[in-house]
Design a protein around this motif. Structure first.
Motif: not given
Length: 421
Positions: A65-72, A326-332, A414-421
């Motif tokens: 659950n690393y912060p900053g997941r894209a929500r849209n 192509a790449l195929d992985f996902f690490d949260a 710091k500037d973008v991702l942490l503002g999402r949560d």
């Protein structure tokens, strides 16, 4: 000073490789022509943008659950652009069907349309990149029984056939607009937790359904179909309808691509070995670079033995023009943009290393029966200064050299991702 150091080390490396008959400039031109299709699902943990409460299913699980997941989609596109800016060479964006944008309207999978991907196509055109596409036959109420296009239920089967047809229409439009074929990958969740009695009819249904999905004639200038096999998934451990044998047989008899994913085979199988075998019977093939840890766990790609062997085989088979990567992985559990950068750069580094191999000398030695020299030369190349050539490639491409990209990712966090949560 950094640029001067990079240039100095590159010149020394260029001379070293030349001793073995390798032209580094030729290798750099070759890698600069390769487009890596970067998957969207690393950016949001395979959640997608449907108006739905459905969670992930079908053997797919993103942990952490690393912060900053894209929500849209706007956030995901911004994250994509940041990752692209830190990676040399050419990239494509690889989308799944459930990353559609409907303006808040609920649209089921059998009703997806081109218009819901208009923003993606405009964005790609503005950015100067190409798009690839995937059917999304998992994480849906009509896939919860373990079967989609191999279901005994005509209604469920028909639902997914319609989804597949519409995905081909979307991919066709993408291909037309971008002037480059859109690679459309078909992977179906179909399988069983315990051993079934009926395997034959399930596979017959699967094949008939795929034929129905592909019944419309579409130019290969616009769409390149690919079918992806899998060994098993969580909850589908005993039977996978779309096995390696079925996928290869279908691809060969229908003149489409087969997709080989590094995590979709038995741990002791070599996906690298499949390249020269598959290309005897198909014109092209699709590769998914991933990193399985004991199973198809989709860890971030590293420049490990599997990735290196895969890229070596592509180059040794002289198959760069016949292989899509192509790449195929996902690490949260880690910064998602860093995961993209690490995985893409690792894939590219493995490819560059393969391109810097003295292929002609190795072939000559092998054909002359001098396997001693072949072994000695292969071993010697392992410690050649590939990284000096890689650093030069990054410098030349205008992207960060070495670990310099990491500071940019942390600042973006710091500037973008942490503002999402």
């Amino acid at each position: 000073m950094r640029k001067e150091s990079v240039m100095k080390q590159y010149e020394a490396a260029r001379e070293r490789f030349a001793e073995y008959g390798v032209d580094t400039e030729t290798a750099l031109r070759a890698i600069d022509e390769v487009e890596i299709s970067m998957h969207c699902w690393q950016g949001d943990d395979v959640t997608g943008f449907e108006v739905s409460e459905q969670g992930m299913s079908g053997g797919i699980l993103a942990t952490g659950n690393y912060p900053g997941r894209a929500r849209n989609a706007n956030e995901l596109r911004a994250d994509y652009e940041k990752a692209f800016s830190l990676i040399p060479g050419r990239q494509r964006a690889n989308l799944h069907a459930f990353y559609l944008e409907t303006g808040g309207k609920r649209v089921d999978r059998d009703a997806v349309e081109v218009k819901y991907f208009e923003n993606w196509m405009q964005w790609a055109q503005e950015l100067g990149i190409k798009l690839d596409f995937n059917t999304s036959m998992f994480s849906h109420p009509k896939s919860e029984g373990g079967y989609t296009i191999a279901s005994y239920d005509d209604t469920i089967r028909g639902f997914w056939i319609e989804h597949g047809r519409r995905c081909r229409d979307i991919a066709e439009e993408m291909g037309k607009r971008q002037g480059s074929p859109c690679v459309l990958n078909h992977w179906m969740v179909d399988g069983s937790k315990d051993a079934p009695v009926d395997r034959y009819d399930r596979r017959a249904l699967f094949i008939r359904s795929l034929d129905a999905i592909r019944s419309k004639a579409v130019s290969k200038d616009h769409v390149l179909d690919a079918i992806e096999s899998k060994l098993f998934g969580i909850g589908l451990e005993s039977f996978t309808v779309g096995s390696g044998e079925l996928a290869l047989g279908y691809a060969v008899t229908r003149d489409i691509m087969v997709t080989c994913d590094l995590g979709h085979f038995h741990p002791t199988e070599s996906v690298a070995d499949k390249v020269s075998a598959v290309l005897q019977f198909t014109d092209k093939m699709l590769l998914h670079t991933s990193r399985p840890v004991r199973w198809d766990s989709d860890h971030v790609v590293l420049q490990n033995d599997d990735t290196m062997a895969l890229m070596q085989e592509v180059v040794r088979a002289n198959a760069l023009s016949r292989v899509y990567i192509a790449l195929d992985f996902f690490d949260a559990s880690i910064n998602r943009i860093a995961a993209w950068v690490i995985g893409t750069r690792a894939t590219q580094k493995a490819l560059l290393s393969a391109l810097l191999e003295p292929r002609e000398r190795l072939l000559a030695a092998e054909r002359a029966g001098d396997t001693t020299y072949r072994l000695a030369l292969v071993e010697e190349m392992k410690n050649m200064p590939v990284n000096a050539v890689w650093d030069y490639y990054c410098e030349k491409s205008g992207v960060p050299v070495g670990m310099d990209w990491y500071g940019e990712v942390k600042q973006y966090e710091k500037d973008v991702l942490l503002g999402r949560d």
